[in-house]
Design a protein around this motif. Structure first.
Motif, PDB file in Angstrom:
ATOM      1  N   TRP A 173       1.294  -1.249  -0.093  1.00  0.00           N
ATOM      2  CA  TRP A 173      -0.059   0.182   0.079  1.00  0.00           C
ATOM      3  C   TRP A 173       0.899   1.218   0.147  1.00  0.00           C
ATOM      4  O   TRP A 173       1.602   1.037   0.485  1.00  0.00           O
ATOM      5  CB  TRP A 173      -0.323  -0.037   1.230  1.00  0.00           C
ATOM      6  CG  TRP A 173      -1.522   1.760   1.709  1.00  0.00           C
ATOM      7  CD1 TRP A 173      -2.435   1.910   0.924  1.00  0.00           C
ATOM      8  CD2 TRP A 173      -0.837   2.311   2.208  1.00  0.00           C
ATOM      9  NE1 TRP A 173      -3.052   3.025   1.600  1.00  0.00           N
ATOM     10  CE2 TRP A 173      -1.930   3.259   2.611  1.00  0.00           C
ATOM     11  CE3 TRP A 173       0.290   2.813   3.810  1.00  0.00           C
ATOM     12  CZ2 TRP A 173      -2.156   4.686   2.981  1.00  0.00           C
ATOM     13  CZ3 TRP A 173       0.011   3.594   3.666  1.00  0.00           C
ATOM     14  CH2 TRP A 173      -0.827   4.531   3.894  1.00  0.00           C
ATOM     15  N   VAL A 174       0.726   2.204  -0.955  1.00  0.00           N
ATOM     16  CA  VAL A 174       1.406   4.009  -0.558  1.00  0.00           C
ATOM     17  C   VAL A 174       0.783   5.159  -0.221  1.00  0.00           C
ATOM     18  O   VAL A 174      -0.738   4.756  -1.151  1.00  0.00           O
ATOM     19  CB  VAL A 174       1.945   3.864  -1.921  1.00  0.00           C
ATOM     20  CG1 VAL A 174       2.457   5.071  -2.344  1.00  0.00           C
ATOM     21  CG2 VAL A 174       2.599   2.211  -2.730  1.00  0.00           C
ATOM     22  N   TYR A 175       0.589   5.597   0.797  1.00  0.00           N
ATOM     23  CA  TYR A 175       0.857   6.826   1.015  1.00  0.00           C
ATOM     24  C   TYR A 175      -0.145   7.456   0.166  1.00  0.00           C
ATOM     25  O   TYR A 175       1.313   7.947  -0.802  1.00  0.00           O
ATOM     26  CB  TYR A 175       1.177   7.278   2.067  1.00  0.00           C
ATOM     27  CG  TYR A 175      -0.118   8.377   2.903  1.00  0.00           C
ATOM     28  CD1 TYR A 175      -0.993   8.620   2.975  1.00  0.00           C
ATOM     29  CD2 TYR A 175       1.606   9.707   3.248  1.00  0.00           C
ATOM     30  CE1 TYR A 175      -1.412   9.678   4.115  1.00  0.00           C
ATOM     31  CE2 TYR A 175       0.300  10.476   3.389  1.00  0.00           C
ATOM     32  CZ  TYR A 175      -0.610  10.509   4.079  1.00  0.00           C
ATOM     33  OH  TYR A 175      -1.256  11.790   4.682  1.00  0.00           O
ATOM     34  N   ARG A 176      -1.100   8.168   0.136  1.00  0.00           N
ATOM     35  CA  ARG A 176      -1.685   9.081  -1.599  1.00  0.00           C
ATOM     36  C   ARG A 176      -0.809  10.633  -1.721  1.00  0.00           C
ATOM     37  O   ARG A 176      -0.314  10.998  -2.664  1.00  0.00           O
ATOM     38  CB  ARG A 176      -2.417   8.858  -1.629  1.00  0.00           C
ATOM     39  CG  ARG A 176      -3.738   9.816  -1.112  1.00  0.00           C
ATOM     40  CD  ARG A 176      -5.016  10.338  -1.633  1.00  0.00           C
ATOM     41  NE  ARG A 176      -5.915  10.452  -0.496  1.00  0.00           N
ATOM     42  CZ  ARG A 176      -7.152  10.344  -0.040  1.00  0.00           C
ATOM     43  NH1 ARG A 176      -6.998   9.112  -0.095  1.00  0.00           N
ATOM     44  NH2 ARG A 176      -7.577  10.828   0.805  1.00  0.00           N
ATOM     45  N   ARG A 177      -0.161  10.748   0.107  1.00  0.00           N
ATOM     46  CA  ARG A 177       0.350  11.717  -0.453  1.00  0.00           C
ATOM     47  C   ARG A 177       1.841  11.988  -0.397  1.00  0.00           C
ATOM     48  O   ARG A 177       2.196  12.832  -0.276  1.00  0.00           O
ATOM     49  CB  ARG A 177      -0.280  12.859   0.796  1.00  0.00           C
ATOM     50  CG  ARG A 177      -2.093  12.743   1.125  1.00  0.00           C
ATOM     51  CD  ARG A 177      -2.223  13.180   2.370  1.00  0.00           C
ATOM     52  NE  ARG A 177      -3.186  13.437   2.545  1.00  0.00           N
ATOM     53  CZ  ARG A 177      -4.515  13.556   3.898  1.00  0.00           C
ATOM     54  NH1 ARG A 177      -3.742  13.890   4.460  1.00  0.00           N
ATOM     55  NH2 ARG A 177      -5.863  14.079   3.371  1.00  0.00           N
ATOM     56  N   GLU A 215      -3.007   2.672  12.484  1.00  0.00           N
ATOM     57  CA  GLU A 215      -2.179   3.676  12.105  1.00  0.00           C
ATOM     58  C   GLU A 215      -2.449   4.321  10.808  1.00  0.00           C
ATOM     59  O   GLU A 215      -1.731   5.426  10.342  1.00  0.00           O
ATOM     60  CB  GLU A 215      -0.752   3.645  12.668  1.00  0.00           C
ATOM     61  CG  GLU A 215      -0.760   2.035  11.432  1.00  0.00           C
ATOM     62  CD  GLU A 215      -0.896   0.612  12.184  1.00  0.00           C
ATOM     63  OE1 GLU A 215      -0.401  -0.278  11.736  1.00  0.00           O
ATOM     64  OE2 GLU A 215      -1.890   0.686  13.032  1.00  0.00           O
ATOM     65  N   ILE A 216      -3.962   4.023   9.878  1.00  0.00           N
ATOM     66  CA  ILE A 216      -3.818   4.630   8.283  1.00  0.00           C
ATOM     67  C   ILE A 216      -4.504   5.783   8.745  1.00  0.00           C
ATOM     68  O   ILE A 216      -4.049   6.810   7.943  1.00  0.00           O
ATOM     69  CB  ILE A 216      -4.081   3.799   7.159  1.00  0.00           C
ATOM     70  CG1 ILE A 216      -2.834   1.589   7.622  1.00  0.00           C
ATOM     71  CG2 ILE A 216      -4.273   3.930   6.037  1.00  0.00           C
ATOM     72  CD1 ILE A 216      -1.586   2.625   6.757  1.00  0.00           C
ATOM     73  N   PRO A 217      -5.644   5.353   8.927  1.00  0.00           N
ATOM     74  CA  PRO A 217      -6.856   6.892   9.304  1.00  0.00           C
ATOM     75  C   PRO A 217      -5.984   7.399  10.364  1.00  0.00           C
ATOM     76  O   PRO A 217      -6.427   8.762   9.918  1.00  0.00           O
ATOM     77  CB  PRO A 217      -8.131   6.072   9.407  1.00  0.00           C
ATOM     78  CG  PRO A 217      -7.850   4.751  10.023  1.00  0.00           C
ATOM     79  CD  PRO A 217      -6.020   3.595   9.371  1.00  0.00           C
ATOM     80  N   LEU A 218      -5.365   7.112  11.327  1.00  0.00           N
ATOM     81  CA  LEU A 218      -4.751   7.836  11.975  1.00  0.00           C
ATOM     82  C   LEU A 218      -4.140   9.004  10.659  1.00  0.00           C
ATOM     83  O   LEU A 218      -3.425  10.412  11.353  1.00  0.00           O
ATOM     84  CB  LEU A 218      -4.225   7.443  13.195  1.00  0.00           C
ATOM     85  CG  LEU A 218      -5.358   7.079  14.347  1.00  0.00           C
ATOM     86  CD1 LEU A 218      -4.416   6.357  15.233  1.00  0.00           C
ATOM     87  CD2 LEU A 218      -5.743   8.487  14.922  1.00  0.00           C
ATOM     88  N   LEU A 219      -2.974   8.312  10.080  1.00  0.00           N
ATOM     89  CA  LEU A 219      -2.363   9.347   9.615  1.00  0.00           C
ATOM     90  C   LEU A 219      -3.071  10.206   8.417  1.00  0.00           C
ATOM     91  O   LEU A 219      -2.566  11.705   8.543  1.00  0.00           O
ATOM     92  CB  LEU A 219      -1.774   8.969   8.411  1.00  0.00           C
ATOM     93  CG  LEU A 219      -0.523   8.577   7.459  1.00  0.00           C
ATOM     94  CD1 LEU A 219       0.744   9.638   8.361  1.00  0.00           C
ATOM     95  CD2 LEU A 219       0.630   8.033   6.631  1.00  0.00           C
TER      96      LEU A 219
END
Length: 215
Positions: A131-135, A160-164
């Motif tokens: 998975w790659v963080y889109r920002r 941790e993903i929604p928190l990011l």
């Protein structure tokens, strides 16, 4: 709505476009029963699954799909309407077979033109098994580590993903989500999130708390 800038744009354009009556996580899971592509309940609902109980109301429900699996929306909800939240501030029909541009990462769905909105999908990138963080493409996580399951089998995104995503412009509900879930985050989860926040929000107040509080 989705968290971060997706949520802000979606909520801004949402009110003139009609009311929301979100599905429950259980109803989403029933709709997606038998779907082979991975999907996860996200946002505040995912954080509540991690905490183990509900602690605040929700205006909507978010479901994460990998962008490469976006076709699942049109297959599972074949009789529904699908609308693309196309920045800045446009909500438009998503046509069958249309390839969405990378800037579109929110899809709103409802059973028909007079029905309330019931479900929003967030599309995130993936490269191979990551998975790659889109920002910020430096921030990655194996797809296999993206989710857990509730006691009754509902897939949800690790918190941790929604928190990011929430960290970019924290609201009162985001602060509460963080405070509620922090004690149940494992050491590896806290380390990963602290490092990710350091990359994109170097002075974010959550960083110190991740390093000094928690389980």
């Amino acid at each position: 709505m989705s968290e971060g800038e997706g949520a802000a744009s979606a909520r801004t354009i949402g009110d003139p476009w009609g009311p929301w009556d979100p599905l429950s996580p259980r109803e989403v899971a029933d709709l997606f029963e038998g779907v082979a592509s991975p999907w996860w309940i996200s946002g505040g609902h995912a954080i509540e699954f991690a905490v183990g109980h509900r602690f605040r109301p929700h205006e909507d429900i978010d479901v994460l799909l990998l962008r490469r699996d976006r076709h699942v929306v049109q297959e599972v909800l074949a009789d529904w309407e699908w609308w693309a939240a196309d920045p800045p501030g446009t909500l438009r029909p998503w046509l069958i077979g249309e390839t969405l541009p990378p800037r579109v990462h929110d899809i709103w769905c409802r059973p028909g033109p007079s029905a309330p909105w019931r479900l929003q999908f967030m599309l995130d990138a993936a490269e191979g098994d990551d998975w790659v963080y889109r920002r910020d493409g430096r921030i990655r996580l194996p797809v296999a580590r993206l989710g857990g399951r509730s006691p009754d089998g509902i897939p949800y995104q690790v918190p941790e993903i929604p928190l990011l995503y929430k960290a970019r412009g924290t609201r009162a509900k985001d602060e509460r989500d963080f405070s509620e879930v922090l004690p149940v985050l494992g050491s590896e989860q806290r380390r990963w999130l602290a490092e990710a926040l350091t990359l994109v929000h170097d002075e974010h107040p959550w960083i110190d708390r991740l390093r000094t509080e928690g389980g």
